[in-house]
Design an enzyme around this catalytic site. Sequence first.
Site, PDB file in Angstrom:
ATOM      1  N   TRP A 126       0.841  -1.201   0.000  1.00 19.28           N
ATOM      2  CA  TRP A 126       0.000   0.000   0.000  1.00 19.28           C
ATOM      3  C   TRP A 126       0.873   1.247   0.000  1.00 19.28           C
ATOM      4  CZ3 TRP A 126      -2.003   2.656   4.907  1.00 19.28           C
ATOM      5  CH2 TRP A 126      -2.918   3.674   4.580  1.00 19.28           C
ATOM      6  N   ASP A 184       1.070  -8.716  -0.735  1.00 20.47           N
ATOM      7  CA  ASP A 184      -0.288  -8.175  -0.705  1.00 20.47           C
ATOM      8  C   ASP A 184      -0.363  -6.902  -1.546  1.00 20.47           C
ATOM      9  OD1 ASP A 184      -2.984  -8.151   1.099  1.00 20.47           O
ATOM     10  OD2 ASP A 184      -2.272  -6.104   0.766  1.00 20.47           O
ATOM     11  N   HIS A 237     -12.253  -4.802  -1.156  1.00 27.54           N
ATOM     12  CA  HIS A 237     -11.324  -3.894  -0.479  1.00 27.54           C
ATOM     13  C   HIS A 237     -11.961  -3.167   0.717  1.00 27.54           C
ATOM     14  CE1 HIS A 237      -7.382  -1.519  -1.321  1.00 27.54           C
ATOM     15  NE2 HIS A 237      -7.600  -1.612  -0.036  1.00 27.54           N
ATOM     16  N   SER A 296     -12.097  -6.985   3.327  1.00 25.47           N
ATOM     17  CA  SER A 296     -11.169  -6.103   4.022  1.00 25.47           C
ATOM     18  C   SER A 296     -11.978  -4.943   4.600  1.00 25.47           C
ATOM     19  CB  SER A 296     -10.112  -5.586   3.045  1.00 25.47           C
ATOM     20  OG  SER A 296      -9.170  -4.767   3.701  1.00 25.47           O
ATOM     21  N   ASN A 297     -11.612  -4.527   5.790  1.00 27.10           N
ATOM     22  CA  ASN A 297     -12.282  -3.405   6.463  1.00 27.10           C
ATOM     23  C   ASN A 297     -13.735  -3.691   6.823  1.00 27.10           C
ATOM     24  OD1 ASN A 297     -10.059  -1.337   6.330  1.00 27.10           O
ATOM     25  ND2 ASN A 297     -10.297  -1.763   4.147  1.00 27.10           N
ATOM     26  N   LYS A 355       4.847  -3.057   5.874  1.00 35.43           N
ATOM     27  CA  LYS A 355       5.216  -2.489   4.578  1.00 35.43           C
ATOM     28  C   LYS A 355       6.382  -1.540   4.778  1.00 35.43           C
ATOM     29  CE  LYS A 355       4.614   1.517   2.494  1.00 35.43           C
ATOM     30  NZ  LYS A 355       4.266   2.896   2.755  1.00 35.43           N
ATOM     31  N   SER A 356       7.365  -1.616   3.933  1.00 35.91           N
ATOM     32  CA  SER A 356       8.481  -0.672   3.968  1.00 35.91           C
ATOM     33  C   SER A 356       9.135  -0.670   2.595  1.00 35.91           C
ATOM     34  CB  SER A 356       9.516  -1.092   5.023  1.00 35.91           C
ATOM     35  OG  SER A 356      10.622  -0.202   4.990  1.00 35.91           O
ATOM     36  N   GLU A 415      14.334  -6.526   8.745  1.00 35.51           N
ATOM     37  CA  GLU A 415      14.118  -6.467  10.198  1.00 35.51           C
ATOM     38  C   GLU A 415      12.682  -6.863  10.557  1.00 35.51           C
ATOM     39  OE1 GLU A 415      13.169  -2.786  12.967  1.00 35.51           O
ATOM     40  OE2 GLU A 415      15.271  -2.731  12.371  1.00 35.51           O
TER      41      GLU A 415
END
Length: 272
Positions: A24, A48, A111, A149-150, A240-241, A249
Amino acid sequence: MPALTDTFTLSNGVTIPKIGFGTWQIPDGSETYDSVRTALDAGYRHIDTARAYGNEASVSRAVRDSGVPREEIFITTKCPAEVKDAEGARHAFDRSTALLDLGAIDLYLIHAPWPWNAIGSDHRAGNIEVWKVFEELYEQGRTRAIGVSNFEVADLESLIDATDVVPHANQIRWFVGNTQPETTAYSKEHDILVEGYSPLATGRLLDNADIKEIADKYGKSVAQVSIRYLLQKDILPLPKSTTPERIRENADVDFELSAEDVAALDALDAGE
């Protein structure tokens, strides 16, 4: 890292890697490609994405170029939140499938229960119509599992009452201090796997002194403790990164939080 190879089993018997890599807000192109490649190289086997993220094609390229066999990678994508009719759902699925070009989707999600520009509005009838298309796609083997989702309890109830297949997963915002207890309990009662997105509260938890105090005891980072907390609650984290060392990490979470530290995290309120 066992955390990356461990799996949850969905109610239909399909296994899903316990940690997913979220994409995302990662722009299409080199940023998505590089971060997904880094994640796959680090051992992540669950990616994802969503039609709304606009980065499915870059996810696909990264998967293909990774050298990891397709059957070892679990791919989730999502039908846009504003799509609430059968024709729109079929079109969205075909578009995602074409952009990903990786064969069957592993998990396909609605979604959100409402369009993003009308949060909280009632689209229960539309969700049922979309879900019936999902059931067809699932029946045809074009997706191995289907979910939402949500969705909160009322959204889940109306869907389950009117359709045949109980969602296999519910992906919700879930992190220390924001654990959606009612939705989580209802999902677990109905054997719906809860996936937690924003497990670091989109970075807000990283400065949390209480979590840092716990992290220091284990020689771990705040991020690692926050992600580990989800795993110990049987919630699937989707960190997420785009930073390679953080991507690595976030997956290095093969340690056990003590019961008292879990209780201390339970008691935290992240000011939500």
